[in-house]
Structures are given as C-alpha cells and as structure tokens.
Design a protein around this motif. Structure first.
Motif, PDB file in Angstrom:
ATOM      1  N   ARG A 329      28.195  20.816 -13.814  1.00 14.52           N
ATOM      2  CA  ARG A 329      27.478  19.551 -13.860  1.00 14.52           C
ATOM      3  C   ARG A 329      27.591  18.829 -12.513  1.00 14.52           C
ATOM      4  O   ARG A 329      28.669  18.774 -11.907  1.00 14.52           O
ATOM      5  CB  ARG A 329      28.080  18.642 -14.950  1.00 14.52           C
ATOM      6  CG  ARG A 329      28.391  19.313 -16.267  1.00 14.52           C
ATOM      7  CD  ARG A 329      27.158  19.639 -17.091  1.00 14.52           C
ATOM      8  NE  ARG A 329      26.209  18.575 -17.042  1.00 14.52           N
ATOM      9  CZ  ARG A 329      24.890  18.755 -16.867  1.00 14.52           C
ATOM     10  NH1 ARG A 329      24.404  19.970 -16.719  1.00 14.52           N
ATOM     11  NH2 ARG A 329      24.091  17.735 -16.835  1.00 14.52           N
ATOM     12  N   TYR A 484      16.912  15.556 -14.285  1.00 15.94           N
ATOM     13  CA  TYR A 484      17.826  14.907 -15.239  1.00 15.94           C
ATOM     14  C   TYR A 484      17.119  13.764 -15.945  1.00 15.94           C
ATOM     15  O   TYR A 484      16.352  13.016 -15.335  1.00 15.94           O
ATOM     16  CB  TYR A 484      19.004  14.382 -14.422  1.00 15.94           C
ATOM     17  CG  TYR A 484      20.157  13.722 -15.139  1.00 15.94           C
ATOM     18  CD1 TYR A 484      21.325  14.429 -15.398  1.00 15.94           C
ATOM     19  CD2 TYR A 484      20.121  12.372 -15.483  1.00 15.94           C
ATOM     20  CE1 TYR A 484      22.424  13.814 -15.991  1.00 15.94           C
ATOM     21  CE2 TYR A 484      21.205  11.756 -16.080  1.00 15.94           C
ATOM     22  CZ  TYR A 484      22.360  12.479 -16.328  1.00 15.94           C
ATOM     23  OH  TYR A 484      23.444  11.869 -16.898  1.00 15.94           O
ATOM     24  N   ASP A 532      18.026  18.572 -17.088  1.00 13.46           N
ATOM     25  CA  ASP A 532      19.210  18.303 -17.907  1.00 13.46           C
ATOM     26  C   ASP A 532      19.001  16.994 -18.671  1.00 13.46           C
ATOM     27  O   ASP A 532      18.280  16.110 -18.206  1.00 13.46           O
ATOM     28  CB  ASP A 532      20.450  18.140 -17.023  1.00 13.46           C
ATOM     29  CG  ASP A 532      20.814  19.433 -16.317  1.00 13.46           C
ATOM     30  OD1 ASP A 532      20.193  20.469 -16.614  1.00 13.46           O
ATOM     31  OD2 ASP A 532      21.713  19.392 -15.458  1.00 13.46           O
ATOM     32  N   ASP A 552      22.920  18.175 -22.343  1.00 11.94           N
ATOM     33  CA  ASP A 552      24.006  18.851 -21.632  1.00 11.94           C
ATOM     34  C   ASP A 552      25.283  18.040 -21.618  1.00 11.94           C
ATOM     35  O   ASP A 552      26.361  18.588 -21.436  1.00 11.94           O
ATOM     36  CB  ASP A 552      23.573  19.095 -20.185  1.00 11.94           C
ATOM     37  CG  ASP A 552      22.283  19.880 -20.135  1.00 11.94           C
ATOM     38  OD1 ASP A 552      22.346  21.105 -20.057  1.00 11.94           O
ATOM     39  OD2 ASP A 552      21.202  19.254 -20.226  1.00 11.94           O
ATOM     40  N   GLU A 553      25.143  16.734 -21.764  1.00  9.25           N
ATOM     41  CA  GLU A 553      26.308  15.862 -21.651  1.00  9.25           C
ATOM     42  C   GLU A 553      25.998  14.563 -22.386  1.00  9.25           C
ATOM     43  O   GLU A 553      24.881  14.369 -22.869  1.00  9.25           O
ATOM     44  CB  GLU A 553      26.595  15.562 -20.176  1.00  9.25           C
ATOM     45  CG  GLU A 553      25.434  14.847 -19.480  1.00  9.25           C
ATOM     46  CD  GLU A 553      25.787  14.340 -18.091  1.00  9.25           C
ATOM     47  OE1 GLU A 553      26.480  15.039 -17.354  1.00  9.25           O
ATOM     48  OE2 GLU A 553      25.350  13.213 -17.752  1.00  9.25           O
ATOM     49  N   CYS A 579      32.922  19.205 -19.658  1.00  7.98           N
ATOM     50  CA  CYS A 579      31.613  19.279 -19.000  1.00  7.98           C
ATOM     51  C   CYS A 579      30.593  18.390 -19.689  1.00  7.98           C
ATOM     52  O   CYS A 579      29.547  18.082 -19.112  1.00  7.98           O
ATOM     53  CB  CYS A 579      31.118  20.721 -18.938  1.00  7.98           C
ATOM     54  SG  CYS A 579      30.890  21.495 -20.549  1.00  7.98           S
ATOM     55  N   ARG A 610      33.177  14.793 -16.294  1.00  7.85           N
ATOM     56  CA  ARG A 610      32.059  15.010 -15.357  1.00  7.85           C
ATOM     57  C   ARG A 610      31.958  13.762 -14.478  1.00  7.85           C
ATOM     58  O   ARG A 610      31.522  12.708 -14.918  1.00  7.85           O
ATOM     59  CB  ARG A 610      30.764  15.264 -16.129  1.00  7.85           C
ATOM     60  CG  ARG A 610      29.657  15.857 -15.291  1.00  7.85           C
ATOM     61  CD  ARG A 610      28.894  14.837 -14.429  1.00  7.85           C
ATOM     62  NE  ARG A 610      27.969  14.043 -15.210  1.00  7.85           N
ATOM     63  CZ  ARG A 610      27.817  12.731 -15.065  1.00  7.85           C
ATOM     64  NH1 ARG A 610      28.534  12.037 -14.174  1.00  7.85           N
ATOM     65  NH2 ARG A 610      26.961  12.065 -15.827  1.00  7.85           N
TER      66      ARG A 610
END
Ligand code: DGJ
Length: 750
Positions: A329, A484, A532, A552-553, A579, A610
C-alpha cells in the motif's frame, strides 16, 4: 418480482462431473485444525472442531453427546447448521433456537432438515470444498451449506444458499450464515469483541458467558455496520486465554449491512454460535422458485491463543479475501485535516509539493470538490449540500479533477479522490429530480442526518445504482491515472422503506440494499481494477470483510490522535491485517482530542499500519520535514514486513501504561518492533525487556533502532547482533521516559 438478491442456484450442478460424493461422515482438515461432521438420523452434526484429529473413529468415540440428554433444551443437537424446528418426525428433537426460521408458503413455521447429498467440489489447489445439501422432509425447500477449508491459513469459509421450490413465497424470520452447535466442551466460555462509537471505534472488550446466558452483538445501522460493534469475535473455550495460550475460536462475518452475532450457552453447556444478516426490520420474503446466497462467515481455531487467531485471519484476508492482498500500500497524503472544505487549486498543489518532498506516493483529495450552483459544496454550505451530484464544482477547481491528477502526475505522485456514493443530500440536483430514490417510508417525511439534509439512496433499486455507476464511470474514465477512491458513508438508515420494492417485499430492503451496494462496487472494481478503494464511513463504519472484498483498506477512525490510535488499531488488529489499516500522521494539537504528542510518536504509531499524512505540510518546520523524510524512507524499507508479515502483540495497552507489538516476515529474516508509551506514571516505571516472538531460534539478528529523534535512543543493545532464541527468552532491553515516548526497532537476520 423486483428482487436483485436472487441468484440462480448453480450449486451441485456446476462441476457435478468432477464432484466426489462423500459418505455419512467427513473430516475437513486444514494445516492444524479439523472439522469433523457426520450424518446422524438424516441430518448433519458436528463431532469436533478444533485441533487436528486424523481418525474418523476417534472423532466418533470422543464426540460430545450431551445433546442426547432428556430435557427440553439439551435435546438440541450440535447441528452443522441449526434450523428452527425438528430433526426427526415425532418424538424429541425440536430446536426452538437455530439460525434459520422459515415460514413456508402454507404457513408452517418449522424446518425438518434431512441430508440429501454431500460431495466435495473441485477447487483451487489446497482447498477442499465440501457441499452439504439438506432438504426439508416435507417441503421442497433446500439448505445448501458450503465449506471451503483453506489449508495454509487454518481458516474455513462457510456460506449458505437457500432455495425455495415451493409454490409460493416463504418468509425467512432468521437467516443466519452460521448456526453451529459448538462442539468444544469446557467449564467456562469467554467472548471477546470490539465495540465503540464515532472517533472511539474498536475498543477491545471481553465477557464471560455464564450458563443460561446469551451474549450478542450486532448492528442495525444498515450502512455504518462497524461503527459500534464489529462483525467479528473470539470465543475462548475454558477459563482463560491469552495472546499465546488457550483454546480459541475466531469468526468474522463478511457483511456490510445490518447483522447479528450471538453465542448462547444453556444449562447443559450446549453452546450455539450464530452469525448472520439482521432481520429485525421483518422477515425476508423469498419468492417461489428463487434462491438466495447468505453472507460468508470465515472461522478459525487456535490452541495457542488469540495471537494465532489474528495471524490466521490476517493471512486469510491477504491470500483469499482482499482484492489485491499482496500489493504493498502506498504512502499518501489525504487533504481532509489539512484543509477541510477550504481549498483552492493552489492549496492542493502546495500539499502535493509537500508530500512529494517527504517521499509520499499518492495524493488524495477529500470532501468538498463537487456540486454546482446553489448545491455547490463550498466553504459556506459545507456538508449541507451536493451529495449525489458527482460533478466538479468549477468555482473551486477550474481545472477539474483531471487538472489535479495532471498536477500530481507532473510531481511523480498518483492521484485519488473522495466520494460518498451511497448518500444524497436532500439539497441536491439528484434529489430534486428523484425524491423517490432514497430509502423512505411511503407516507412519512424523510428523516435526515449530517448537515440536516443527508440520507441514504435506495440501492435495492437497480436504476439508482446505475445512476451512481454512470456518474462515477464518467469521472473515473476521464482521469487516466486514477489510482485511489476514498468511499465514505456518513449516515445510517434513518428511514425504512423502498418505493421500488412492492408492499410484500419491504422487509427485504436491508439485505437487498447491501447486495445492491456490492453489485455497484463489483462493477466499478471490474472496470477499474487499478483503482484502489478505501472503505470509510464516518471513520470506522465500514470495517468489515464484506466491504474488504472490494476495498483494499479502511479508515478506521476519525480520531487521528496517536495515543488513541494505539487502542483503536489494537482492536482492529484482532482481525484486520496492517495493510488494511490506514493510519495518518496529523497536526497537533490533535483536531479531535486537542492532545499534543511528539511528531516521532505520531510516526511510530502510524508506521505500524498503512502510513499516510493528513495535514498541510506547509505548517511543518524544516526540522519536522527532514524527520518525516527519514521516516518515510525507513517505512518503505520495513513496509513489506509491516504490511505482509505476521503480527505478534507483545504488551497490551489495556493492561499497562505502554504497549508493544511486532511484525515478522514469512522467512523470519526481518522483523519490526513497535513500542509506545501511553501517559506514564513516574520515572521509575521501567519497561521490562520485550520477549520477542516469531523469530527463528537458530538465526541471529542485527538490532537497529529507527525513527530516532534528537539522538535519543531506547535500547542499550542497539547495533548488536543477537540470537533469536535469546531475544525470545531474555527479551529486548528497552526504555521509555516521559509521556508519549516511543521506539521502533528493525531486526535483520545476519
Ligand atoms: C468522514 C470521514 O471519516 C472523514 O475522514 C472525511 O472524509 C469526512 N467524512 C469528509 O466529509
């Protein structure tokens, strides 16, 4: 019928050619665990789940048999999937609990499930996919239970498909994904979970479950499913467990809508675990000939305590659940705390310059860039207007998102931006055109939340989702290097009703909303796999493994105070790998708590997850920028171990006035240790040596303190090469002094 959640039941037909029938018993193994199942009196029971058992006859001989007792409660059996009703016709065996309650088309309230077929399906290497097909003895109603045993991470995924073959609709009063009689006998049970609220998410709690008690957690938010409780838990079978000891079951429900999890222990120590989508708005109506797939539940077991449960689920998340779990990341700067709604292009360009100088890789523009005319989300109207109108505000950003992305690119940065696709302001062009597109009750005014005008779009309606998709697609497709998206969601279901669903299907809304949300996310992800997604929902409202199938996060909390983040990230780390946990260095005094902590402390906390920034770099001194540059460079070196390594929680902030954890890479050649003081008592509050975990006994490691500020070090063996075994048994000697002191150590095998 207008129902998007109905999926054609492909199970047991796809792959039948290669499927292998299984007999009346089956041992489902992972590396260290076994789920032993057997068909008794026609239906499937659990003989064992826990540490590995290799013989079927051992499992039979030693299995719990209290369910055969004579009173009305204990006659329940440890079903693989417990339904409301009987397991045989006549005599004893009526389960008044269970995770599935079906009212049949003719009004009958019970299920009598009988195993019809059991087979293993071909699947990826190392995966055993077991399918148990059960049918009601009388009604053409099927329950198909899937188990996928994932060898390396010791996790079993399970999900349920329900098929209605009756000639009318059935009603699902309860529709849990998991409803298992827990087969591990113990004289005590303890339930660990995380709970919280805005800016204080994921606070760790544990409670004993006494005989006769049911412990339950859940969310009825509809959207911010993880803001209060998180859809995850650990259950200790026995008096106690710790990070390194005890028999522990861990489970996560992969669902972003309303949910419930409960563990019931009766007077005979029968324990039933249930987890699934919430039906408190009313029974789900499943029409004739339709089927429905319930959310996935993933579970694991450890006989070596809670730390191993976390590591198992982290590995499962990275290997199986996240869209790109092995991707490192990036270090980013998000504009929110640095400028809130008050920005110009110049402000944003300056932020880009600042983060680039410090070594950042991505710039993310937060809220405030959209809405036009009277609904422009400008400095005056702020959060009162504009949601739903995903078009640039030309007054604020004359060169648009494309212009910003070009500016980022020119600086060698990637670009991303904020959206809140599930929401609309009643002050928006979208709402003016389509007031019927929001979740609302037919004859009542619409309740609103943030900004006095925010409410939730009705994603059970495909047209509403398509509209959002079209708007986002138009934006995404113009920004060629888009990397993103921050996907925010700042409301709950304040209303309960759909103008799309007919009267008979109103109660399907909460479930169908989430299915619709996933449909939108899946389409965007499929068309833009390189973009992402950060899941955000007023901070930690979307922290769940359903959303993390597409994201992703997550932004775990709007509380960015480093000291409070120690606790929040500790709670999140129980199930969510580093992550996925976005942790940003922000300005001081902190905007939420007004606490001032040293820059080093803020880095030392954020670098354990991250790393990112959320401030205006122009407010930093030259000395701070130089320190930040060094930290970012070091973070990039330790990033693979932090984001992809195994987590060992060493010292809990809940029991001490300091906390420590470490990450170790898979080969045990590299480790990173984090130590954070909380408010300290007095100077003589020494920190005992940190007994490190996960290192190889036969390896030696060079110890190096990083993030050193003002020349102050925290370890007298810094620079030495020391044995993994000694570092485990004697520990790393460390010291902290004063409030919010902290240290980071890198260990490299030599
Ligand atoms: C809530 C989020 O949690 C914040 O980070 C920020 O994005 C604001 N919304 C913007 O409105």
């Amino acid at each position: 019928m207008k129902n998007v959640s109905m999926l054609a039941l492909a199970v047991c037909t796809a792959g039948t050619l290669f499927a292998a029938e299984v007999g009346d018993s089956f041992l489902l193994h992972t590396k260290n665990t076994t789920l032993a199942l057997c068909r008794q009196q026609g239906s499937w029971n659990v003989l064992h789940y826990g540490a590995k058992v290799s013989s079927q006859s051992d499992a039979f001989a030693l299995a719990w048999n209290r369910w055969a007792g004579g009173n009305s409660v204990s006659q329940r059996r440890p079903a693989a999937y417990a339904a409301y009703g009987g397991d045989k016709d006549g005599g004893y065996g009526f389960n008044k609990f269970g995770g599935l309650q079906v009212t049949h088309a003719d009004g009958c309230l019970t299920l009598h499930l009988v195993g019809e077929k059991a087979e293993t399906l071909p699947d990826e290497t190392g995966v055993t996919h077991l399918v148990l097909v059960q049918r009601d003895r009388f009604y053409p109603f099927w329950v198909v239970q899937h188990f996928r045993a994932l060898e390396k991470c010791d996790v079993i995924e399970t999900w349920i498909e329900l098929r209605n073959g009756e000639d009318g609709a059935v009603r699902l009063g309860r529709m849990d994904s998991f409803a298992m009689g827990f087969p591990l006998i113990a004289n005590a049970f303890r339930f660990q979970y995380v709970t919280g609220q805005w800016a204080a998410e994921a606070q760790l709690r544990e409670t004993s479950i006494e005989r006769g008690q049911t412990v339950s957690i859940g969310s009825r938010s509809g959207v911010r499913d993880a803001w209060e409780n998180n859809a995850s838990f650990m259950l200790t079978a026995g008096e106690t467990s710790s990070e390194t000891s005890g028999r522990v079951f861990g489970g996560v429900l992969c669902w972003s809508g309303s949910w419930g999890i409960s563990v019931q222990r009766d007077h005979c120590d029968f324990v039933e675990i249930r987890a699934g989508a919430d039906t408190s708005a009313g029974a789900y109506v499943l029409d004739a000939g339709k089927s429905i797939t319930l959310p996935k539940f993933a579970f694991t077991f450890s006989s070596k305590g809670k730390g191993q449960i976390s590591r198992n689920i982290h590995r499962w998340a990275r290997d199986w659940q996240l869209p790109a779990g092995s991707k490192l990341r990036p270090v980013l700067l998000n504009s929110w705390e640095g400028s809130y709604f008050s920005f110009t292009e110049k402000v944003l360009h300056d932020m880009m310059d600042g983060v680039k100088e410090m070594g950042g890789e991505l710039f993310v523009l937060d809220d405030g860039w959209f809405g036009t005319g009277k609904y422009a989300r400008d400095d005056v109207h702020k959060d009162k207007v504009g949601l739903g109108d995903w078009v640039i505000n030309p007054e604020k950003l004359p060169n648009g998102l494309v212009g910003l992305s070009d500016e980022a690119k020119a600086r060698g940065l990637k670009f991303g931006f904020w959206v809140e696709p599930e929401m609309v302001n009643t002050n928006s062009w979208l709402y003016e055109a389509h007031p019927e597109w929001v979740i609302r009750e037919k004859n009542r005014p619409v309740n609103v939340g943030r900004g006095g005008s925010q409410t939730v779009l009705d994603y059970s309606n495909p047209a509403v989702r398509q509209n959002t998709y079209n708007q986002l697609d138009a934006l995404y497709s113009k920004i060629l290097d888009l990397a993103y998206i921050k996907w925010d969601a700042n409301a709950d279901f304040y209303n309960m009703g759909s103008t799309y669903l007919d009267a008979a299907h109103q109660a399907n809304l909460p479930f169908d909303y989430t299915v619709g949300l996933y449909d939108l996310l899946a389409k965007l992800r499929a068309k833009y796999p390189q973009v992402d997604i950060q899941a955000c929902s007023s901070g930690g409202g979307h922290v769940d493994f359903g959303f993390l199938r597409y994201a992703d996060e997550f932004w775990g909390s709007d509380d960015s105070d480093a000291r409070e983040r120690v606790f929040i990230q500790w709670g999140e780390s129980q199930f969510y790998p580093a992550c996925t946990i976005a942790a940003h260095v922000t300005d001081v005094p902190n905007h939420q708590t007004h606490r001032t902590t040293p820059l080093k402390y803020r880095f030392d906390v954020a670098m354990s997850a991250r790393l990112g920034f959320e401030l205006h770099p122009k407010n930093m001194s030259a000395e701070d920028v130089a320190f930040a540059k060094k930290c970012v460079a070091d973070y990039k070196r330790i990033r693979p171990t932090v984001q992809q390594g195994d987590l060992y929680r060493l010292v809990s902030p809940y029991d001490n006035n300091y906390a420590a954890l470490m990450y170790v890479n898979e080969e045990a050649t590299h480790a990173v240790v984090f130590l954070w003081g909380l408010a300290r008592g007095n100077w003589s509050d020494f920190v005992p040596p940190l007994a490190l975990q996960g290192l190889a006994d036969d390896k030696s490691y060079a110890v190096k303190e990083i993030n050193v500020a003002k020349g102050r070090k925290h370890c007298r063996v810094d620079g030495r090469i020391l044995g993994g075994s000694a570092l485990g048994s004697m520990g790393l000697p460390v010291r902290l002094s004063g409030d919010y002191d902290s240290a980071v150590f890198e260990l490299t095998a030599k």
